[in-house]
Enzyme design. Structure first.
Site, PDB file in Angstrom:
ATOM      1  N   GLY A   1      17.348  49.696  56.624  1.00  0.00           N
ATOM      2  CA  GLY A   1      18.207  50.797  56.594  1.00  0.00           C
ATOM      3  C   GLY A   1      18.866  50.890  57.693  1.00  0.00           C
ATOM      4  CG  ASN A   2      22.639  52.286  58.161  1.00  0.00           C
ATOM      5  OD1 ASN A   2      23.047  53.552  58.288  1.00  0.00           O
ATOM      6  ND2 ASN A   2      23.281  51.518  57.419  1.00  0.00           N
ATOM      7  CG  HIS A   3      19.674  54.739  63.619  1.00  0.00           C
ATOM      8  ND1 HIS A   3      18.618  55.255  63.207  1.00  0.00           N
ATOM      9  CD2 HIS A   3      19.661  53.786  64.487  1.00  0.00           C
ATOM     10  CE1 HIS A   3      17.724  54.474  64.083  1.00  0.00           C
ATOM     11  NE2 HIS A   3      18.399  53.392  64.785  1.00  0.00           N
ATOM     12  CB  SER A   4      24.616  56.204  58.326  1.00  0.00           C
ATOM     13  OG  SER A   4      25.379  57.176  57.662  1.00  0.00           O
TER      14      SER A   4
ATOM     15  CB  ALA B   1      26.581  53.192  57.523  1.00  0.00           C
TER      16      ALA B   1
END
Ligand code: CTP
Length: 409
Positions: free
Chosen positions: A216-219, A284
């Site tokens: 995943g990512n930090h969005s 994102a």
């Protein structure tokens, strides 16, 4: 959510029997989320007390240019600033509006605080006439209506029915519920994005590795959610395709489609794109996902220190829309760490966009988890418009203002 939510409404109450209905009006407006302040004429106080209206509006009620001293302790008289009151208002509603007040409004007479507010107001002014049927039909009243309408004031027509005099005819003030829905309808009509369909993506995507793990990512989704909220407030019909986030929408008119992976986001977006006027892709999206999703949890192996995951490219949702777009205005985001402007311009061209919103991670106050952002807008004809650091809500307004200018041009 009502279009009146968060609006500053100055309610002017004049001296007619319908003034008692001002109490219901204040209550309804407050229930819709409006901030209400009341200014009343001296004669209105004969019909409804300032205490009632101030209790319901939770604000002081004004009726004279200076505040009366109370009898127990001497206070300096306080100047009630009609200009500040009028400028505070997003709209000024005069209900009931008596024949006397209407006549003064049409000639610029200014012998009370309410009329001074009227003359100072720059916001839309609505008035709900209330008077006996013969006064309503009198040529001077008709002339006043015409004159007031020509000044841009908006009349909320009186109803037909039994009047306080016992006579039956036109002149009864519209019921508070009718006044409120009149305001809602009229405000909706004037919203710049009314009738426009927006498709917005927000948040991260999660790409499954096995049943318990993902890439995943930090969005946080804050930017996309702010755009969705502001667009809806400006009258747009919004569909928001959201990755996994911890956010709640304030506006319940926004249609939300919750997805997890890039593939799900791609499918949801393609289901709605043909039918939209503006697409804003702020999500994102993961550029790569595991080539295989393990059906069971991957166990740690005692004899192997390394684990390799084979990744494969996800579909570029934005680029796919750029290929099929017809009349849609398509907006993408670019999050860059170096050669920002150049990279953003390349993306704009490659993905066939109308606008790209550039964020640089090198800028303080910009990025994923913050409540602020610093953007630069780059248009199809390579116009570069930088903005200072602002709250994400303000940034959303800047982006939407630009889009409004473009789609109405
Ligand atoms: N985007 C998308 N689908 C993807 C990847 C990106 O729709 N699979 C969209 C994003 O929502 C954003 C824009 O493309 O509006 C730019 O994303 P970004 O990750 O900055 O650009 P990429 O094209 O993926 O290039 P790179 O990561 O190499 O900078």
């Amino acid at each position: 959510m009502s279009v009146l939510n968060g609006k500053n409404i100055l309610l002017g109450v004049t001296g007619g029997i319908a003034a008692y209905k001002a109490a219901f009006l204040v209550r309804l407006l407050v229930k819709k989320g409006a901030n209400v302040r009341v200014v009343m004429t001296e004669s209105a106080k004969e019909f409804v007390t300032p205490l009632t209206l101030s209790t319901l509006s939770k604000n002081e009620v004004f009726s004279s240019f200076t505040e009366e001293n109370d009898s127990t302790s001497f206070k300096e008289p306080k100047w009630n600033n009609h200009v500040a009151l009028a400028l505070w208002a997003d709209l000024f509603l005069i209900a009931p509006a008596t024949a006397n007040t209407l006549s003064k409004m049409s000639t610029g007479n200014c012998d009370n605080l309410l009329l001074a507010c009227y003359l100072s107001a720059k916001c839309p002014v609505y008035y709900a006439p209330a008077m006996d049927l013969d006064m309503y039909k009198h040529p001077t009243t008709e002339q006043d209506f015409k004159k007031l309408d020509s000044f841009g004031n908006i009349q909320i027509p009186a109803a037909f029915g039994e009047l306080a005099s016992g006579l039956v005819g036109q002149g009864r003030m519209a019921e508070p519920e009718e006044i409120v829905s009149f305001l809602e309808r009229d405000l909706l009509k004037s919203l710049p994005l009314r009738g426009k369909k927006f498709l917005i993506t927000a948040g991260p995507t999660y790409e499954a590795i096995d049943p318990v793990r993902f890439i995943g990512n930090h969005s946080s989704g804050k930017m996309g959610y702010a755009i969705a909220e502001v667009a809806a407030k400006l009258g747009a019909e919004v569909t928001l395709v959201s990755g996994p986030v911890n956010l709640k929408l304030e506006n319940d008119s926004i249609k939300i489609l919750s997805v997890t992976s890039a593939e799900e986001m791609y499918n949801a977006v393609h289901l709605h794109f043909n039918n939209c006027d503006v697409g804003i892709l702020s999500a994102a999206v993961a550029d790569y996902r595991p080539a295989e999703i393990a059906s069971q949890k991957i166990k740690k192996k005692d004899n192997e220190d390394d684990l390799s995951l084979q990744l494969t490219k996800t579909k570029d949702i934005l680029a796919s829309l750029g290929k099929i777009k017809k009349n849609q205005f398509l907006v993408g985001f670019a999050l860059e760490t170096q050669n920002e402007e150049e990279n953003a311009k390349l993306k704009l061209k490659k993905k066939n966009l109308d606008l790209i919103v550039l964020n640089s991670l090198r800028d303080k106050g910009a990025g994923f988890k913050t409540d602020t952002n610093k953007i630069t807008l780059i248009s199809k004809d390579n116009k570069v418009i930088p903005f200072p650091v602002k709250s994400k809500k303000e940034v959303a307004k800047d982006i939407l203002e630009y889009i409004i200018d473009q789609i109405h041009a």
